[in-house]
Design an enzyme around this catalytic site. Structure first.
Site, PDB file in Angstrom:
ATOM      1  N   CYS A   2       0.720  -1.352  -0.087  1.00 34.83           N
ATOM      2  CA  CYS A   2      -0.078   0.117   0.410  1.00 34.83           C
ATOM      3  C   CYS A   2       0.829   1.423  -0.471  1.00 34.83           C
ATOM      4  O   CYS A   2       1.415   1.310   0.510  1.00 34.83           O
ATOM      5  CB  CYS A   2      -1.296  -0.202   1.254  1.00 34.83           C
ATOM      6  N   LYS A 605       6.117  -4.286  -3.512  1.00 36.73           N
ATOM      7  CA  LYS A 605       7.199  -4.815  -3.696  1.00 36.73           C
ATOM      8  C   LYS A 605       7.680  -4.451  -1.912  1.00 36.73           C
ATOM      9  O   LYS A 605       8.857  -5.701  -1.880  1.00 36.73           O
ATOM     10  CB  LYS A 605       7.786  -3.627  -3.942  1.00 36.73           C
TER      11      LYS A 605
HETATM   12  O1  M6R Z   1      12.700  -5.195   0.602  1.00 36.26           O
HETATM   13  P1  M6R Z   1      13.000  -6.525   1.098  1.00 36.26           P
HETATM   14  O2  M6R Z   1      14.244  -7.972   0.338  1.00 36.26           O
HETATM   15  O3  M6R Z   1      12.985  -7.794   2.723  1.00 36.26           O
HETATM   16  O4  M6R Z   1      11.950  -7.824   0.767  1.00 36.26           O
HETATM   17  C1  M6R Z   1      12.039  -9.308   0.380  1.00 36.26           C
HETATM   18  C2  M6R Z   1      11.005  -9.664  -0.119  1.00 36.26           C
HETATM   19  O5  M6R Z   1       9.417  -9.301  -0.019  1.00 36.26           O
HETATM   20  C3  M6R Z   1      11.320 -10.178  -1.818  1.00 36.26           C
HETATM   21  O6  M6R Z   1      12.460 -10.260  -2.089  1.00 36.26           O
HETATM   22  C4  M6R Z   1      10.930 -10.623  -2.883  1.00 36.26           C
HETATM   23  O7  M6R Z   1      10.931 -11.470  -2.451  1.00 36.26           O
HETATM   24  C5  M6R Z   1      10.676 -10.200  -4.190  1.00 36.26           C
HETATM   25  N1  M6R Z   1       9.261  -9.857  -5.024  1.00 36.26           N
HETATM   26  C6  M6R Z   1      11.450 -11.259  -5.422  1.00 36.26           C
HETATM   27  O8  M6R Z   1      11.141 -11.120  -6.417  1.00 36.26           O
END
Ligand code: M6R
Length: 610
Positions: A2, A605
């Site tokens: 969000c 994201k």
């Molecule tokens: O912002 P972050 O690195 O903590 O996010 C972790 C995951 O949510 C993120 O890597 C997610 O798995 C991606 N969309 C994968 O491509």
């Protein structure tokens, strides 16, 4: 998940256009539904519906909405299905209070019941609506908007941020209680948002908030207050040097392809950061700890797995790795004040990671080192030290360049530590670091150029594949998992990433004629991987290989494009390059299937919820 954006302007009547322009930069945070509440002459015009900001704008004419202040929200559904009613912003009981939130209210069920029992008209199944009612409730008691917002917090449990306004007041109020919030001060306008990209189209004078703080936006300034006692806090806007154009596609059809192509530059930039004088601080933190944990989610976790192999091999340091949510139940009783937890997160806002950070800080479980991309994130402010990934914006939901940067960071740190503690020969460490510095950017470019066309051709042959495996061994363990995650995430295929020697312990039974299994390997492990390939080949499966060209592997692939061949490099560089053809394969497959890889369904994201 969000994104909220609130804007107050002085003279203009084009609030719809401003809100759409700014909040569309938050599309990566949510695209289930979109809404805008615009205030003009004391009346609130609220328009919202299911879809992306482009779709809802076209349907409801959001950018033509008039007014001098308003709030927009892009939703990633958690509480309540993605419906028009659950879309945000919401009204309070009447069309006077309007507001939207980001995050989750844990006491949603009880609080909704309490509000309804005391006469509130709650229309949706979305927890964001309760923030507006809480303000409505306390306004009834105090007749004062500032106090109503401040007191509302005592009713709301969870991690969230919200923006709220009243039809007859010119100000917009916002609170930060565990979810990100940033404000901006432009000429004759102010803005509050969940993230910097939506502030930058208006201004680069930025104010970062801490949890427990609230804001009052007027057309001229942003005032910051402590929620607890209402005391005003001194906050001077800082200039952000982030280039707003970084959040544009720059001629590429998708952000994902742009971001894959930025990896040669990422390699160069992150190595520049790693070679800066700050690296002494990071190395000391690791050296001074008696126990080390690597904690991350999703792609960041896969990069951390790669990291554990580098730390073991080059520095002789055992890194215990855990997914964010696993950390407390897995290691929570084994930590002490000499521990170091390396928390890896692109956004620096992932709730599973912030939970770990809060636990460590509350229990004095040692030091924390953040590895993060978003400057100004909660992880950056609250970790003892942080290493920036130096990737610029990563807009596409699938992580690519940030995973790559994380892997480089671990490879570099491990080599430096190994050189200092003598785990490897100093000349060996120097050679590897020189290769990272001098060769990696161009090898990355060659990998993109060489495997792009192969991956494109391979994708065309995989259009009907719904189920496959992606296997790795040794250093390519994390690489294979990352490739599988990409294919799952943006192609909607079931693709399991696992350790290749484990495949025979059960999953092998799935293999029938032409069942596809991707093998990722480094040159030092290919002798072993060949055994695993044979086990699949013997069952007439289709084997696809990712790695440097080796004569011994060639007989196992049926077509040229089934061998995603990366350029020749050092065996320790192999794992860094091997991920690139998998990123490209998932990208081309996604596009061929007709999916927008930047915005895969059901995802967001930044996951600021449990
Ligand atoms: O912002 P972050 O690195 O903590 O996010 C972790 C995951 O949510 C993120 O890597 C997610 O798995 C991606 N969309 C994968 O491509």
């Amino acid at each position: 998940m969000c994104g909220i954006t609130g804007i107050v302007t002085q003279n203009s009547d084009n609030i719809g256009e401003l809100l759409v322009r700014c909040s569309s930069k938050l599309t990566y945070r949510g695209y289930d539904s979109v809404g805008v509440a615009a205030v003009r002459n004391g009346a609130v015009d609220l328009r919202k519906d299911v879809g992306t900001i482009e779709e809802v704008n076209e349907l409801l004419g959001l950018s033509s909405m008039k007014g001098d202040r308003g709030i927009a929200q892009l939703r990633w559904a958690t509480y309540g299905a993605p419906t028009k009613m659950n879309a945000q912003p919401h009204f309070g009981c009447e069309e006077v209070f309007y507001g939207a939130h980001n995050g989750n209210l844990h006491n949603y069920v009880e609080y909704k019941k309490e509000l309804i029992e005391t006469g509130h008209i709650v229309r949706s199944e979305n927890d964001g609506e309760l923030c507006v009612h809480a303000v409505d409730k306390y306004y009834e008691q105090t007749g004062d908007m500032f106090e109503a917002v401040r007191l509302s917090i005592q009713d709301l449990k969870g991690a969230f941020a919200y923006a709220v306004g009243r039809a007859d007041e010119q100000e917009i109020y916002a609170v930060k209680m565990g979810s990100s919030l940033v404000a901006g001060v432009a000429d004759n306008a102010t803005i509050v948002s969940s993230d910097l990209p939506s502030v930058l189209p208006l201004t680069n004078n930025v104010i970062y908030l801490a949890d427990g703080e609230m804001l009052v936006l007027t057309p001229h300034d942003v005032k910051v207050y402590r929620i607890e006692d209402g005391k005003q806090l001194e906050r001077v806007p800082q200039i952000s040097y982030v280039d707003a154009r970084a959040a544009e596609k720059g001629g590429y059809p998708h952000f994902m392809l742009k971001e894959i192509n930025e990896q040669p530059k990422v390699a160069q930039d992150v190595l520049g950061i790693l070679e800066s004088s700050k690296n002494e601080e990071w190395l000391k933190l690791i050296e001074n700890a008696s126990r080390h944990y690597l904690v991350a989610c999703g792609s960041s976790y896969n990069a951390s797995i790669v990291g554990t192999y580098y730390f073991n091999r080059l520095a002789g340091i055992p890194m215990l790795h855990a997914i964010g949510g696993q950390f407390q139940p897995m290691y929570g009783t084994t930590m002490d004040e000499d521990s170091l937890s390396i928390l890896v997160s692109q956004s620096g806002e992932t709730k599973d990671i912030l939970n770990v950070l809060n636990l460590i800080n509350a229990k004095h479980y040692g030091k924390t080192l953040g590895v993060l991309n978003v400057i100004g994130s909660t992880l950056m402010f609250q970790a003892d030290s942080h290493i920036p990934m130096a990737c610029g914006y990563e807009v596409s939901v699938p992580a690519t360049k940030t995973y790559f940067s994380q892997s480089i960071i671990f490879a570099y740190l491990a080599a430096k530590l190994g050189e200092r503690n003598g785990h490897i020969d100093s000349s060996e460490a120097k050679i590897f670091i020189n290769q990272l510095r001098n060769d990696l950017p161009s090898l990355t470019q060659t990998t993109i150029d060489r495997t792009g066309i192969l991956a494109k051709n391979l994708a065309r042959t995989m259009m009907d594949v719904k189920d496959l495996y992606c296997l790795g061994y040794g250093f390519t363990d994390g690489v294979a998992r990352e490739g599988a995650l990409k294919i799952k995430e943006i192609c909607y295929n079931h693709c399991e990433g696992m350790y290749s020697s484990e495949f025979k312990h059960g999953p092998l039974s799935i293999v029938t004629k032409n069942y596809p299994v991707i093998f990722t390997t480094t040159t030092e492990d290919s002798w072993m991987v060949i055994n695993h390939i044979n086990e699949v080949k013997a069952r007439h499966g289709r084997t696809i290989v990712v790695g440097e060209f080796e004569k011994t592997l060639e007989p196992y692939v049926a077509n040229k494009h089934d061998y995603l061949e990366v350029p020749k490099s050092d065996v320790l560089i192999n794992p860094l390059l091997d991920v690139i053809p998998l990123q490209l394969l998932s990208y081309f497959l996604s596009v061929d299937i007709g999916i927008n890889p930047d915005l895969p369904r059901n995802l967001s994201k930044t996951l600021t919820v449990d």
